[in-house]
Design an enzyme around this catalytic site. Structure first.
Site, PDB file in Angstrom:
ATOM      1  CG  ASP A 168     107.224  -7.729  78.260  1.00 48.92           C
ATOM      2  OD1 ASP A 168     106.099  -8.071  78.671  1.00 48.92           O
ATOM      3  OD2 ASP A 168     108.199  -8.492  78.233  1.00 48.92           O
TER       4      ASP A 168
ATOM      5  CG  ASP B  60     112.647  -9.748  76.466  1.00 46.63           C
ATOM      6  OD1 ASP B  60     111.414  -9.869  76.638  1.00 46.63           O
ATOM      7  OD2 ASP B  60     113.485 -10.492  76.992  1.00 46.63           O
TER       8      ASP B  60
ATOM      9  CG  ASP C 116     107.249  -8.337  74.296  1.00 51.24           C
ATOM     10  OD1 ASP C 116     106.144  -8.369  74.853  1.00 51.24           O
ATOM     11  OD2 ASP C 116     108.319  -8.619  74.853  1.00 51.24           O
TER      12      ASP C 116
END
Length: 781
Positions: free
Chosen positions: A318, A514, A518
């Site tokens: 990400d 994080d 996600d």
């Protein structure tokens, strides 16, 4: 209900089963030993028979479980040797094998048992109630009772309970839970809003377009649960070697029996073939690796995750909070011709002291870092989506969007263009309705990200992919800087899961994220890694590995640890099996009875354990010892970089001013830059040259490691002196001369670019070597 209760009881007791088996088999062996010492041979045999039988039952169960999975593991040899010792009367050998088998199983279970993946944080965050308005009455109802077309009131700070459309003119939302982006977004009347986002502004009304069950956030929870269910347990290292070791051991044992006619000789072969080196090598090395990783701020939930990480080749990441800091920072302050950058920032920060907005917090933080004096504002009014207006020292100051109808001056257009080019958020500062400056903010790249990407490629990742809910422009910029292989923008949680699944079909895939958004993708990956230092509990629950420090380079450390642990595990297993094969040959010709073989096997086990336990120390070749005084210098110069960034902005701003007109104001701006260079930049660079670089030569094991940076220092000094010469020429000539303009612009713009690049290079190559919280360092590329 009774069946469910029994299952829960079994789950609660399972962690106690392996230790209990160890205790019982060791107790039986010890009891028999005491009886033998006092001359009660018959009693000793009963103790040892009991210990053997205690191990036979679970060993048979393990074999049957392996058969159900479609494999026949090395546990079959253990069962045959245990039963064989009972049949030929070698009870001591059976008890010794039972202890070895139970101990190996206990270590294996301790290394591979994973923490719960119930995604508790996702469920706890799920909205449970909603405020429904019917006429003038607002009532609180369970979220499950919300129906399509209900009008809901979402208070400030509330999580939006269901998908819907905005009924007010403008609302401000924090969508980081879904997109991962830290900047708040605005939604106007009629625009769609997804459940799970947070109201970051004033209360607003929403018309529901879906029930809670059919809304976005509930779908995220289901995705995470489904993806997590797809992760099958990792096959033990021992079972992979069993494909050839098992038939070879049976062949040697059968041959010994056939040639000699002695079943005892066959049992002796099976005893020394009992795969304790296999059963012990992997779990001991893995447990050691887990311990080592925890010291580096990496919590690995089980041996399977560590083993998979050791041979992963694809890394999916990400962007926000993983590759970037996840928090906006001020990158530049642009001032109108009649104002200074510090004046603009000081007024903006004074007003923003009363605002909880994430951009306001960044502006105040920057002003305080520059040592600016802030004034407490009065009559502050915050308008959602517009900004804050307040009175500061008798002036009405507005911070936020540019008021419609305000004059579009050339410097203001420059600010707009700069924000677009830099993919930055733009906040205007106005006094009594007239814009006096603009502040550019952006979520910065983590300092250690480029260095970490290089280390990860060296460690074995050959494909680096970035997924982000952000726009393509900033995503592509990050991908270019980091040298990524693929970038996907505008990704929803379901898009991320699909992308991770596609990558996983091609190779062993690691996913790093994080945020709550996600969590499904982390669960779908072969190995999920959560950046958990900032409290991202949902992603942490869904992950196999959690980085407890807010540093991405710890993933590279984990990769190094995983590969070394796996290498030691394989090495230990191969050495142990080789010794076992040698012992099997000796036993086959009759020179090694079962009891002696069991004791020899214990010696092999000890050797295997001692070798495997090396993984807890880490790789000495990969460790970088940083003296405390050198680390203090790194922290000092890192802090100075943060303080000196305003000089870079000032240098570029003076060049922009020179472009407008080479007049007295431009000369004054350049004179100010030259003063800052002489008083701040050059002393900083000289101190690095004389103090930091020599100190780094020892830990980096080469004075050449900083040679290119020294050359950059020389170029910075050359450009600074050239600018100083231009200032002297202009002052002696009564102003900037036409023939000076082009060279001055080249010096100013060139120096600003050089300083920015030089700062980034030092931060990536050297400043990231400073350990956090006293943790050890690893040397990267």
């Amino acid at each position: 209900m009774t069946g469910e209760h029994s299952n829960r009881m079994v789950e609660r007791l399972r962690p106690l089963m392996e230790p209990a088996l160890v205790a019982l088999t060791v107790g039986a062996l010890a009891g028999g030993g005491v009886a033998w010492l006092v001359g009660a041979d018959a009693v000793a045999d009963r103790w040892w028979i009991a210990g053997t039988l205690i191990a036979v039952v679970p060993a048979v169960v393990w074999v049957l479980m392996a058969l159900r999975r479609g494999s026949l593991g090395v546990d079959l040899i253990a069962v045959l040797s245990l039963v064989g010792t009972l049949l030929v009367g070698e009870y001591l050998a059976g008890a010794l094998i039972a202890v070895m088998l139970a101990g190996g199983r206990a270590l294996d279970a301790a290394a591979t048992r994973r923490a719960s993946r119930d995604l508790r944080a996702l469920l706890e965050r799920s909205p449970r109630f909603a405020r429904r308005r019917v006429g003038a009455e607002v009532s609180v109802i369970p979220v499950a009772e919300v129906a399509v077309d209900d009008v809901l009131v979402v208070a400030s700070g509330d999580v939006v309970p269901v998908d819907g459309r905005v009924l007010d003119d403008l609302v401000v939302l924090d969508e980081s839970a879904l997109t991962g982006e830290s900047l708040s977004v605005e939604r106007e009347r009629g625009e769609a809003v997804r459940s799970g986002v947070v109201n970051a502004g004033a209360a607003f009304e929403l018309r529901a377009t879906a029930s809670a069950e059919d809304s976005t956030y509930a779908g995220i929870v289901r995705l995470a649960q489904q993806a997590g269910a797809e992760n099958a347990p990792v096959v033990r290292l021992a079972d992979r070697y069993a494909a050839w070791f098992l038939p070879l051991a049976l062949l040697i044992a059968g041959g010994a029996w056939l040639v000699s006619g002695s079943a005892t000789r066959a049992v002796a072969v099976l005893v020394v073939a009992t795969p304790c080196p296999l059963l012990l090598a992997a779990p001991v090395a893995i447990v050691s690796g887990l311990s080592r990783a925890s010291r580096a701020g990496v919590v690995i939930r089980g041996g399977g995750a560590l083993e998979n990480l050791g041979h992963a080749t694809t890394l999916v990441m990400d962007k926000t909070g993983t590759l970037t800091m996840g928090q906006p920072t001020v990158i530049e302050v642009l001032a109108a011709p009649q104002c200074g950058a510090d004046e603009v920032l000081g007024l903006a920060a004074s007003v923003d002291q009363v605002s909880p907005h994430v951009l306001a917090e960044a502006i105040v933080t920057e002003a305080l870092a520059r040592g600016l004096h802030l004034t407490l504002p009065t009559d502050a009014v915050e308008e959602a989506g517009r900004g804050v207006t307040a009175t500061v020292e008798g002036k009405r100051v507005a911070v936020g969007k540019l008021v419609e109808g305000s004059p579009a001056s050339s410097w203001a257009q420059t600010a707009v263009n700069r924000a677009r080019l830099d993919s930055a958020a733009l906040t205007w500062v106005s006094v009594d309705g007239d814009p006096i400056g603009a502040i550019l903010l952006r979520d910065p790249l983590r300092r250690q990200a480029p260095r970490t990407m290089r280390r990860l490629r060296q460690a074995g990742f050959n494909r680096l992919v970035m997924l982000t809910g952000d726009r393509m422009e900033p995503a592509r910029e990050v991908a270019t800087v980091l040298g990524l292989d693929e970038v996907y923008a505008h990704q929803t949680p379901s898009d991320k899961v699909a992308a991770v699944r596609a990558e996983r079909e091609q190779a062993v895939t690691v996913m790093v994220g994080d945020g709550i958004n996600d969590a499904p993708a982390l669960a779908a990956a072969t190995v999920g890694v959560a950046m958990g230092a900032r409290g991202a509990t949902a992603s942490s629950e869904a992950a196999d590995i959690v980085l407890t420090t807010d540093r991405l380079d710890r993933l590279a450390d984990a990769m190094d640890i995983a590969r070394r642990s796996r290498r030691i595990a394989v090495q230990s297993a191969v050495v142990g099996m080789s010794l076992s094969l040698l012992a099997m040959a000796v036993a086959a010709v009759g020179y090694l009875p079962p009891a002696a073989g069991a004791l020899l096997q214990e010696g092999i086990d000890v050797a295997v354990i001692l070798n495997a336990i090396r993984a807890v120390r880490g790789d000495p070749a990969a460790q970088l010892t940083m003296p405390s005084d050198t680390e203090a210098l790194l922290h000092r110069f890192s802090a100075e970089h943060d303080e000196l960034r305003d000089v870079i902005a000032l240098t570029r701003a003076s060049a922009d001013r020179l472009v407008e007109a080479p007049d007295a104001t431009a000369l004054e701006a350049i004179r100010d830059v030259e003063k800052q260079l002489q008083e701040r930049i050059l002393p900083h660079e000289q101190a690095e040259e004389n103090q930091l670089y020599p100190a780094l030569a020892t830990p980096l094991r080469s004075s050449e490691a900083t040679a290119t940076m020294s050359r950059t220092h020389a170029e910075i000094r050359r450009l600074s002196e050239r600018i100083g010469t231009h200032v002297q020429l202009a002052e002696s000539a009564g102003g900037i001369q036409p023939d000076q303009v082009n060279d001055l612009l080249a010096c100013l713009y060139g120096l600003a670019t050089l300083l920015r690049l030089h700062f980034v290079q030092e931060e990536e190559n050297y400043f990231t070597l400073a350990a956090d919280d006293g943790q050890e360092l690893s040397r990267g590329t």
